[in-house]
Design an enzyme around this catalytic site. Sequence first.
Site, PDB file in Angstrom:
ATOM      1  N   PHE A 291      31.788  46.073  57.307  1.00 38.86           N
ATOM      2  CA  PHE A 291      31.486  47.493  57.206  1.00 38.86           C
ATOM      3  C   PHE A 291      30.100  47.602  56.605  1.00 38.86           C
ATOM      4  O   PHE A 291      29.880  47.206  55.447  1.00 38.86           O
ATOM      5  CB  PHE A 291      32.508  48.235  56.338  1.00 38.86           C
ATOM      6  CG  PHE A 291      33.816  48.478  57.025  1.00 38.86           C
ATOM      7  CD1 PHE A 291      33.867  49.054  58.293  1.00 38.86           C
ATOM      8  CD2 PHE A 291      35.021  48.141  56.419  1.00 38.86           C
ATOM      9  CE1 PHE A 291      35.082  49.278  58.936  1.00 38.86           C
ATOM     10  CE2 PHE A 291      36.239  48.362  57.051  1.00 38.86           C
ATOM     11  CZ  PHE A 291      36.267  48.926  58.322  1.00 38.86           C
TER      12      PHE A 291
ATOM     13  N   HIS B  48      44.461  45.498  55.308  1.00 41.53           N
ATOM     14  CA  HIS B  48      43.495  44.584  54.702  1.00 41.53           C
ATOM     15  C   HIS B  48      44.190  43.521  53.857  1.00 41.53           C
ATOM     16  O   HIS B  48      45.244  43.773  53.267  1.00 41.53           O
ATOM     17  CB  HIS B  48      42.535  45.393  53.813  1.00 41.53           C
ATOM     18  CG  HIS B  48      41.357  44.613  53.347  1.00 41.53           C
ATOM     19  ND1 HIS B  48      41.294  44.042  52.101  1.00 41.53           N
ATOM     20  CD2 HIS B  48      40.209  44.292  53.985  1.00 41.53           C
ATOM     21  CE1 HIS B  48      40.133  43.406  51.984  1.00 41.53           C
ATOM     22  NE2 HIS B  48      39.449  43.550  53.104  1.00 41.53           N
TER      23      HIS B  48
ATOM     24  N   THR C  51      40.526  47.522  58.555  1.00 41.76           N
ATOM     25  CA  THR C  51      39.293  46.730  58.560  1.00 41.76           C
ATOM     26  C   THR C  51      39.007  46.156  59.938  1.00 41.76           C
ATOM     27  O   THR C  51      37.873  46.153  60.400  1.00 41.76           O
ATOM     28  CB  THR C  51      39.416  45.594  57.530  1.00 41.76           C
ATOM     29  OG1 THR C  51      39.692  46.204  56.262  1.00 41.76           O
ATOM     30  CG2 THR C  51      38.144  44.791  57.434  1.00 41.76           C
TER      31      THR C  51
ATOM     32  N   TYR D 297      41.660  47.721  16.742  1.00 41.86           N
ATOM     33  CA  TYR D 297      40.206  47.864  16.754  1.00 41.86           C
ATOM     34  C   TYR D 297      39.726  48.848  17.805  1.00 41.86           C
ATOM     35  O   TYR D 297      38.537  49.115  17.903  1.00 41.86           O
ATOM     36  CB  TYR D 297      39.509  46.502  16.922  1.00 41.86           C
ATOM     37  CG  TYR D 297      40.103  45.611  18.002  1.00 41.86           C
ATOM     38  CD1 TYR D 297      39.740  45.764  19.323  1.00 41.86           C
ATOM     39  CD2 TYR D 297      41.034  44.634  17.679  1.00 41.86           C
ATOM     40  CE1 TYR D 297      40.288  44.950  20.305  1.00 41.86           C
ATOM     41  CE2 TYR D 297      41.590  43.824  18.646  1.00 41.86           C
ATOM     42  CZ  TYR D 297      41.217  43.982  19.957  1.00 41.86           C
ATOM     43  OH  TYR D 297      41.765  43.184  20.920  1.00 41.86           O
TER      44      TYR D 297
ATOM     45  N   GLY E 190      36.416  46.406  29.626  1.00 42.41           N
ATOM     46  CA  GLY E 190      35.010  46.794  29.746  1.00 42.41           C
ATOM     47  C   GLY E 190      34.801  47.680  30.955  1.00 42.41           C
ATOM     48  O   GLY E 190      35.413  47.479  32.002  1.00 42.41           O
TER      49      GLY E 190
END
Lengths: 489, 489
Positions: free
Chosen positions: B96, B197, B254, B340, B360
Amino acid sequence: LSTEHEPLPPARPGPDMSPDEFRRYGHQVVDWIAEFLAHPERHRVLPAVRPGEVSAALPASPPAEGEAMDGILRDFEDVIVPGLTQWNHPGFLAYFANTASGPGILGEMLTAAVNNNAMLWRTGPSATELEDRALDWMRQMMGLPDAFRGTIQDTASISTLVAVCAAREATGLQIRDEGLGGRGLPRLRMYCSEEAHSSVERAGIVAGIGRAGTRTIPTDAEFRMDPAALERAIAEDAAAGWKPFCVVATVGTTSTTSIDPVPAIADVCERHGLWLHVDAAYGGAAAVVPEMRGVLEGCERADTLVVNPHKWLFVPMDLSALYARDPQAIRRAFSLVPAYLHTAEGASVTNLMDYGPALGKRFRALKLWMTLRYFGARGFASRIREHLRLARDFAAWIDADPAWERMAPVPFSLVLYRHRPAGVASEAALDAHNERLMDAVNATGEVFVSHTRVRGRFALRLAIGNLRTDEATIRRAWQILREAAAGLG
Amino acid sequence: LSTEHEPLPPARPGPDMSPDEFRRYGHQVVDWIAEFLAHPERHRVLPAVRPGEVSAALPASPPAEGEAMDGILRDFEDVIVPGLTQWNHPGFLAYFANTASGPGILGEMLTAAVNNNAMLWRTGPSATELEDRALDWMRQMMGLPDAFRGTIQDTASISTLVAVCAAREATGLQIRDEGLGGRGLPRLRMYCSEEAHSSVERAGIVAGIGRAGTRTIPTDAEFRMDPAALERAIAEDAAAGWKPFCVVATVGTTSTTSIDPVPAIADVCERHGLWLHVDAAYGGAAAVVPEMRGVLEGCERADTLVVNPHKWLFVPMDLSALYARDPQAIRRAFSLVPAYLHTAEGASVTNLMDYGPALGKRFRALKLWMTLRYFGARGFASRIREHLRLARDFAAWIDADPAWERMAPVPFSLVLYRHRPAGVASEAALDAHNERLMDAVNATGEVFVSHTRVRGRFALRLAIGNLRTDEATIRRAWQILREAAAGLG
């Protein structure tokens, strides 16, 4: 961003922004970044916005027609910047501080422009081979064994998830093909210390072993996993019908940066045939300092090890390095090749899509390679050595002042401490006092410190990891802390 | 990159590259990118390097001392660029095709510089709130229900993994806490079409249900999942002791970009109480074209839906948008809050770390917001409409030429086709012939096409998705294809 020219209209009806327009705004953005790096004092580290304030300044619906880039960049400055927590600021001393270094930012610019998706060698030969090479350079800098091969993941959470999936597959229980459930298999269990990062437990959740599938092991007085307790837990679990399969040791835990005794843990793993994964996401970086190399003692026996260049190796978010003694063990846990991804090169090349949960693969190696070259091995060592020195100095100031208390040893660049004024007696009152102190310090906007709990007690963190954090920053932080403490009465 | 000045030495022993040095090299890099965008013809789309060639040009060890940025950028041009597959090139017609648009690249530059890790609202208020707002704009542009809320993941593979984990948790079997194995639970099974996919099967592997936990459903003549066959499979499995829990429908597969009949599949899910996840990673973008909105028919009934702005919405790699009707269902599958990471804002704000496997969180929303504003809703619609027109034109040329054969319908901007010369009779010979044809076309370096298998037969792909791909590109590709076919004799 400064505008000294007539705004250009957006690309309409042409396809993309023209190269000339890109050049003009690209220069403006570079100048903005240079000013941003030159004048951190113009920005609050922890912003003063309240929840919902940024949202409220953004239109509820997308523009029907394209807008000029001048207005978009103006809104970036007026609306977005005031609501940014400034991670790339020398006064950022919270969590694990990190850096988007100059060479790293330049690398991100080029990565964005060439927009490689290196899922296959064929779709990114340079990206594939540079990833291997740059991670091998890092491996050498940390003194890890020749046999270790690295791949880049986005974050340590995903690196650890990949390690857990590889460990799960290495049990030989055909879990990749048949799954965990309904087959009369024993329940899998992995081990980490009570101080290990939440990403270990989360990897277990994703991998289908559940929270119960992660057992936490007590730590000693210095917050290090107790290998004897680990061995007892494994024996207990095996006797109770669990199937122990993996131990995650940590070099530099998130809360206190303690270092688990990896050699002894590796012995336990060897005796019981368990996969050893080492989470050195933060602490591994210190091994580039020759006299600190000992922090990775025993890690040469690990099956997998994660270290995050985006934490303490000055590379912009995101880039996590996962090393494996046998990369094929990862490939066996993940590889699937549909027809549309078969290539002539086949198995003779590394296809990065085989080494993790994601197919698409951004060209992250470029910023790492540029940063490694710009600073060089000795340059990394001297900068990290300076961070270690600053942390020791700050810890010494804490130790020397009877109104303050250090809460944990300082093996790296994080100091845990609290204020302990004469008038505050109970632990609960100390917790509340230090939380107020943290808020007062952060309200200055000059520095940003965070907290943790140490054996249940509220402790402030001072984390040094930004390249531009220097002795003046730390002296100023110490002054702000003492002033804020005095202000609380 | 052009150098009209004396090279600057690297930062030594100072902390980071100085702002002035960043400014100088930043301008150089911007100029290089502008030239790169202005002159795609200077670069081969598929590079001519052989495996190992880039590696061999890179030193085996990291530099001991830091190096000057001039030399690093020169090596980027001399060593890295010749081994790049040029995804951001108008002649990229493989897989793609996608685009790093000008505003998207500018967004990446700013994201790199401010280096936000928006794991918590507190660590990235703007990043957190802009993510919500920009994804809501996209939702409106695609006509999805008001109730859908989006979060950004890196790739569709991870978005689908998140959806599968949420679906797994929604069974009520306490899998997050207790895991899948050794509890006498039935084996979980999910369903997708045989054209879905590989990321669906991979998500099942990671989530611990194994390859066996994903059952593929046959498709009709136009490669769309057969809902009756789906319903039979569910009944069969339930009778055999499986626990069906999720169906993944695809809008734009796909291999052929077929569109599963989502309304009928939603009916099946409703009848059996199954989670419906829609993979619209590629196809969803087309819904921003008002007359194409029908491609998402039935998707308003999905539990989760993924669409990738880095595929066909002109945003640089990587950025995948995962929408959920009930975001709390995702939160329940993932949230873990260690000490924390507790903040004063607590549960009153969105903490993005709760909505996926990674802690993250890069500030990806910025490039999306800048791109959405720069082009505007109508700008997106007109550009995607043009891609759809180009694909229809190319398909018409294939259909009109008896030496060529179209291999699948063209609902979007991908055309599947093969060359069918008079002299080549067997299917195996046609496969081999078309593979040689593909290699000959790609050897020109002017365009890059890939392939797939359609009902076992080798088919060439022509995928239109780069902003700067225009009618001239497609006409030239058609000419190259015919010349290459003639050259094969």
